[in-house]
Design a protein around this motif. Sequence first.
Motif, PDB file in Angstrom:
ATOM      1  N   VAL A   1     -18.262  -2.554  18.418  1.00 44.20           N
ATOM      2  CA  VAL A   1     -17.715  -3.769  19.014  1.00 44.20           C
ATOM      3  C   VAL A   1     -17.411  -3.562  20.501  1.00 44.20           C
ATOM      4  CG1 VAL A   1     -15.829  -5.436  18.932  1.00 44.20           C
ATOM      5  CG2 VAL A   1     -16.774  -4.510  16.800  1.00 44.20           C
TER       6      VAL A   1
ATOM      7  N   THR B   1     -13.990  -8.276  13.548  1.00 40.07           N
ATOM      8  CA  THR B   1     -14.441  -9.585  14.009  1.00 40.07           C
ATOM      9  C   THR B   1     -13.452 -10.671  13.630  1.00 40.07           C
ATOM     10  OG1 THR B   1     -16.764  -8.896  13.814  1.00 40.07           O
ATOM     11  CG2 THR B   1     -16.315 -11.267  13.871  1.00 40.07           C
TER      12      THR B   1
ATOM     13  N   THR C   1     -16.454  -3.596  10.680  1.00 41.75           N
ATOM     14  CA  THR C   1     -16.857  -4.456  11.786  1.00 41.75           C
ATOM     15  C   THR C   1     -16.512  -5.910  11.483  1.00 41.75           C
ATOM     16  OG1 THR C   1     -18.664  -2.956  12.365  1.00 41.75           O
ATOM     17  CG2 THR C   1     -18.796  -5.201  13.228  1.00 41.75           C
ATOM     18  N   ALA C   2     -16.697  -6.309  10.219  1.00 42.58           N
ATOM     19  CA  ALA C   2     -16.342  -7.666   9.817  1.00 42.58           C
ATOM     20  C   ALA C   2     -14.844  -7.904   9.962  1.00 42.58           C
ATOM     21  CB  ALA C   2     -16.781  -7.917   8.378  1.00 42.58           C
TER      22      ALA C   2
ATOM     23  N   THR D   1     -12.928 -14.668  14.512  1.00 40.50           N
ATOM     24  CA  THR D   1     -14.068 -15.218  13.785  1.00 40.50           C
ATOM     25  C   THR D   1     -13.769 -15.202  12.284  1.00 40.50           C
ATOM     26  OG1 THR D   1     -15.598 -14.402  15.458  1.00 40.50           O
ATOM     27  CG2 THR D   1     -16.534 -15.005  13.323  1.00 40.50           C
TER      28      THR D   1
ATOM     29  N   GLN E   1     -19.620 -12.371   3.167  1.00 39.78           N
ATOM     30  CA  GLN E   1     -19.083 -11.156   3.776  1.00 39.78           C
ATOM     31  C   GLN E   1     -18.077 -10.483   2.838  1.00 39.78           C
ATOM     32  OE1 GLN E   1     -17.750 -12.983   7.443  1.00 39.78           O
ATOM     33  NE2 GLN E   1     -19.327 -11.914   8.628  1.00 39.78           N
TER      34      GLN E   1
END
Length: 291
Positions: A19, A255, A251-252, A260, A266
């Motif tokens: 990121v 985010t 990473t999700a 987001t 996901q």
Amino acid sequence: MKASLYLVLATLFWSGNFVVGQAAVASMTPLDLTFWRWSLAAVPLLLLARFIEKPDWRAVLRRWPVLLLLSLLGMSGYTLLLYGALGYTSAMNASLITAANPALIVVMAIVLLGEKTTRLGWLGICIGLLGVLLVLTRGELQRVFSLAINTGELLMIGAVAVWGCYTIIARRLDVPVIAATAVQVVIATVTLAPFALALNVQFPDTPAEGWSLAYIAVFPSLAAYLFWNLALRTTPPGTAGNYLNLMVVFTAVITVALGTPLTLMQIVGGLMVIAGVLLTGVKGQATLKVA
């Protein structure tokens, strides 16, 4: 148990590197990031090795050929390829290619180290990979076949191959972990220095660039490599490699923290990734052995 925690922390810090690195390459070159990353991490690592492990430095340096190779692979090669890729390809494509790493490491361990795995081990890898694909394609698996290969994706494929080699070789290194990591970082700094001088590497000149480099130097550079190498002392390469799938989940999460929203796919895919890692991690040490 400690090895699993080390692997989770390493992948968490590397997820942040994706990121932060994605944002940093907009204003800094891959060489800028790579050179300053290891330059800033070198002294702290040497001090940690000195006060925690108290190694016999002469004995450590006698392994300089393999340490040089590991440095060229894991410190310089992988990092330059990763940051280079992030300048050309999307986070989705980069993460998707990274998801192939666990399977590649298992295959390399079988071919190069003579390790054997069971159907259960392969099942864990397949479940984890399917979970990654669900996360990255939002449940539309057919999107995988529509991805075009560009320069960035080719660089990521190279990065994945390089990291697989690093993991396999590091597994057999009989040098204190912190000392080995410190020497590799010092070697990377020294070997990159001529290129840094020739190409006029720039130090961050804005607060945003400075904070980005600070994170990269401390967490994915200093902490993550230490945790990864500590885990490899007691964990087979194939098992350790499967934990890399957690990078997509982390990473999700990052985010979402940045604003987001998280989708159903996901969540489902993330649970599958975790299940695959647990399946391989818990059973892997009992089923994966050196022939």
